[in-house]
Design a protein around this motif. Structure first.
Motif, PDB file in Angstrom:
ATOM      1  N   TYR A  45       1.513  -1.039  -0.433  1.00  0.00           N
ATOM      2  CA  TYR A  45      -0.319   0.179   0.175  1.00  0.00           C
ATOM      3  C   TYR A  45       0.491   1.362   0.253  1.00  0.00           C
ATOM      4  CZ  TYR A  45      -3.562   3.584   1.290  1.00  0.00           C
ATOM      5  OH  TYR A  45      -4.586   4.468   1.366  1.00  0.00           O
ATOM      6  N   ASN A  46       2.038   1.298   0.815  1.00  0.00           N
ATOM      7  CA  ASN A  46       2.902   2.461   0.965  1.00  0.00           C
ATOM      8  C   ASN A  46       3.479   2.187  -0.403  1.00  0.00           C
ATOM      9  OD1 ASN A  46       1.213   3.194   2.985  1.00  0.00           O
ATOM     10  ND2 ASN A  46       2.549   1.893   4.051  1.00  0.00           N
ATOM     11  N   TYR A  47       4.070   1.692  -1.199  1.00  0.00           N
ATOM     12  CA  TYR A  47       4.922   0.703  -2.334  1.00  0.00           C
ATOM     13  C   TYR A  47       5.062   2.644  -3.090  1.00  0.00           C
ATOM     14  CZ  TYR A  47       7.441   0.167  -5.704  1.00  0.00           C
ATOM     15  OH  TYR A  47       8.681  -0.484  -6.665  1.00  0.00           O
ATOM     16  N   ALA A  48       3.748   2.881  -3.691  1.00  0.00           N
ATOM     17  CA  ALA A  48       3.164   4.107  -4.104  1.00  0.00           C
ATOM     18  C   ALA A  48       3.678   5.282  -3.517  1.00  0.00           C
ATOM     19  CB  ALA A  48       1.838   4.117  -4.430  1.00  0.00           C
ATOM     20  N   THR A  60      10.439  -1.520  -9.241  1.00  0.00           N
ATOM     21  CA  THR A  60      10.509  -2.638  -9.846  1.00  0.00           C
ATOM     22  C   THR A  60       9.280  -3.133  -9.895  1.00  0.00           C
ATOM     23  OG1 THR A  60      11.732  -3.258  -7.946  1.00  0.00           O
ATOM     24  CG2 THR A  60      13.621  -2.579  -9.199  1.00  0.00           C
ATOM     25  N   LEU A  61       8.399  -2.934  -9.307  1.00  0.00           N
ATOM     26  CA  LEU A  61       6.934  -3.719  -9.143  1.00  0.00           C
ATOM     27  C   LEU A  61       6.218  -3.539 -10.852  1.00  0.00           C
ATOM     28  CD1 LEU A  61       5.261  -5.271  -7.159  1.00  0.00           C
ATOM     29  CD2 LEU A  61       4.315  -3.241  -6.673  1.00  0.00           C
ATOM     30  N   LYS A  62       6.570  -4.727 -10.884  1.00  0.00           N
ATOM     31  CA  LYS A  62       4.675  -4.494 -12.672  1.00  0.00           C
ATOM     32  C   LYS A  62       4.143  -4.528 -11.769  1.00  0.00           C
ATOM     33  CE  LYS A  62       8.346  -7.562 -14.471  1.00  0.00           C
ATOM     34  NZ  LYS A  62       8.955  -8.345 -15.435  1.00  0.00           N
ATOM     35  N   GLY A  63       3.429  -4.848 -10.698  1.00  0.00           N
ATOM     36  CA  GLY A  63       1.578  -5.058 -10.192  1.00  0.00           C
ATOM     37  C   GLY A  63       1.172  -3.592  -9.807  1.00  0.00           C
ATOM     38  N   SER A  64      -0.209  -3.821 -10.047  1.00  0.00           N
ATOM     39  CA  SER A  64      -0.637  -2.585  -9.416  1.00  0.00           C
ATOM     40  C   SER A  64      -1.260  -2.509  -7.994  1.00  0.00           C
ATOM     41  CB  SER A  64      -1.683  -1.775 -10.459  1.00  0.00           C
ATOM     42  OG  SER A  64      -1.060  -1.995 -12.085  1.00  0.00           O
ATOM     43  N   PRO A  65      -0.909  -2.144  -6.666  1.00  0.00           N
ATOM     44  CA  PRO A  65      -0.729  -1.846  -5.250  1.00  0.00           C
ATOM     45  C   PRO A  65      -2.869  -1.431  -5.520  1.00  0.00           C
ATOM     46  CG  PRO A  65       0.904  -1.144  -5.144  1.00  0.00           C
ATOM     47  CD  PRO A  65       0.330  -1.938  -6.875  1.00  0.00           C
ATOM     48  N   VAL A  66      -3.756  -1.932  -4.733  1.00  0.00           N
ATOM     49  CA  VAL A  66      -4.752  -1.405  -4.306  1.00  0.00           C
ATOM     50  C   VAL A  66      -4.490  -0.290  -3.444  1.00  0.00           C
ATOM     51  CG1 VAL A  66      -7.297  -2.034  -4.144  1.00  0.00           C
ATOM     52  CG2 VAL A  66      -6.631  -3.197  -5.095  1.00  0.00           C
ATOM     53  N   ARG A  67      -5.230   0.648  -3.963  1.00  0.00           N
ATOM     54  CA  ARG A  67      -5.135   1.961  -3.128  1.00  0.00           C
ATOM     55  C   ARG A  67      -6.098   2.227  -2.502  1.00  0.00           C
ATOM     56  NH1 ARG A  67      -0.837   6.210  -3.531  1.00  0.00           N
ATOM     57  NH2 ARG A  67      -0.691   5.902  -1.231  1.00  0.00           N
ATOM     58  N   HIS A  77     -18.537  12.034   3.805  1.00  0.00           N
ATOM     59  CA  HIS A  77     -17.358  10.830   3.542  1.00  0.00           C
ATOM     60  C   HIS A  77     -17.352  10.568   2.188  1.00  0.00           C
ATOM     61  CE1 HIS A  77     -14.670   7.343   3.846  1.00  0.00           C
ATOM     62  NE2 HIS A  77     -13.897   8.055   4.421  1.00  0.00           N
ATOM     63  N   VAL A  78     -16.089  10.932   1.403  1.00  0.00           N
ATOM     64  CA  VAL A  78     -15.814  10.638  -0.060  1.00  0.00           C
ATOM     65  C   VAL A  78     -14.843   9.461  -0.006  1.00  0.00           C
ATOM     66  CG1 VAL A  78     -15.152  11.303  -1.922  1.00  0.00           C
ATOM     67  CG2 VAL A  78     -16.337  13.372  -0.635  1.00  0.00           C
ATOM     68  N   HIS A  79     -15.100   8.434  -0.476  1.00  0.00           N
ATOM     69  CA  HIS A  79     -13.834   7.146  -0.003  1.00  0.00           C
ATOM     70  C   HIS A  79     -13.703   7.196  -1.761  1.00  0.00           C
ATOM     71  CE1 HIS A  79     -12.663   3.622   1.685  1.00  0.00           C
ATOM     72  NE2 HIS A  79     -12.384   2.797   0.582  1.00  0.00           N
ATOM     73  N   ILE A  80     -12.710   6.575  -2.420  1.00  0.00           N
ATOM     74  CA  ILE A  80     -12.056   5.825  -3.483  1.00  0.00           C
ATOM     75  C   ILE A  80     -11.005   5.135  -3.512  1.00  0.00           C
ATOM     76  CG2 ILE A  80     -11.203   6.186  -5.929  1.00  0.00           C
ATOM     77  CD1 ILE A  80     -11.204   9.786  -4.917  1.00  0.00           C
ATOM     78  N   ARG A  81     -11.265   3.950  -3.953  1.00  0.00           N
ATOM     79  CA  ARG A  81     -10.887   2.771  -4.100  1.00  0.00           C
ATOM     80  C   ARG A  81     -10.878   2.630  -5.609  1.00  0.00           C
ATOM     81  NH1 ARG A  81     -10.950  -2.979  -5.541  1.00  0.00           N
ATOM     82  NH2 ARG A  81     -10.375  -4.262  -3.050  1.00  0.00           N
ATOM     83  N   TYR A  82      -8.709   2.037  -5.870  1.00  0.00           N
ATOM     84  CA  TYR A  82      -8.463   2.138  -7.021  1.00  0.00           C
ATOM     85  C   TYR A  82      -7.039   0.851  -7.269  1.00  0.00           C
ATOM     86  CZ  TYR A  82      -5.076   5.503  -5.380  1.00  0.00           C
ATOM     87  OH  TYR A  82      -3.956   6.500  -4.588  1.00  0.00           O
TER      88      TYR A  82
END
Length: 212
Positions: A45-48, A60-67, A77-82
């Motif tokens: 999560y904190n990688y980005a 070097t991370l090929k994946g896309s962490p969900v944040r 409350h405004v909440h975004i997931r991506y």
């Protein structure tokens, strides 16, 4: 867990004590596994943020962490997931992301935005609820879309008939690069806020207001 049978040479209290020890060890092992899993998820999560801040010099991370990105605008409350893909030396606009085509504006599942209270966007009332957030990137202007079908893989099931609103915005070009796609929810006042998406050198902003 194997059953422990009382032995003729052991009193029942000793057998019970042994059972308690085995249960305790099993619980500690499970807690350790859960902790390791949580640490791994937090690191991804904190990688980005670490990449964007230059703390990690090479992505070097090929994946896309969900944040997630969230905040309160007043009592809303405004909440975004991506999913957060990286630039990683690639051509993004007109390359990885096509111009003039609907984009999930993230990786994996469609990016979702949820409002706990109704909002006004571009003069239109948007009821409280969860929406898919899509865009159509353009060289001069972008179209930001809120769609009622938020639960889908990328834009595989996107249907313009489900659009709740389309807003044309002007992309801003930043001087510094944002290596990992990042969303922000900014509170401007108790009644006004904005949703921001930044990736590569592009930044787009979607203003919103709470319904009074």
């Amino acid at each position: 867990m194997d059953k422990i049978k009382p032995s003729a040479g052991l009193p029942i209290t000793t057998t019970v004590a042994m059972l308690v020890v085995l249960i305790s060890c099993s619980q500690k092992k499970e807690e350790h596994n859960q902790h390791q899993h949580a640490v791994k998820n937090e690191a991804l999560y904190n990688y980005a943020d670490s990449i964007n801040a230059g703390i990690i010099s090479k992505d070097t991370l090929k994946g896309s962490p969900v944040r997630t990105a969230m905040t309160y605008v007043g009592n809303n409350h405004v909440h975004i997931r991506y999913g957060s893909p990286g630039v990683r030396g690639r051509i993004i606009w007109g390359g990885l992301v096509a111009y003039d085509e609907v984009w999930a504006t993230g990786a994996h599942d469609a990016t979702s935005v949820e409002f706990s209270k109704g909002v006004v966007i571009d003069g239109k009332n948007i009821p409280a609820g969860k929406y898919g957030l899509f865009t159509i990137p353009g060289k001069e202007n972008w179209i930001v879309i809120l769609n009622s079908n938020w639960e889908q893989h990328l834009a595989d099931e996107y249907n313009p008939k489900d659009d709740v609103i389309r807003v044309t915005v002007k992309p801003e070009i930043q001087e510094s690069i944002t290596q990992r796609l990042t969303y922000l929810v900014n509170k401007i006042s108790n009644t006004e806020g904005e949703i921001v998406m930044e990736w590569e050198y592009v930044r787009i902003v979607l203003p919103l207001k709470n319904i009074n």
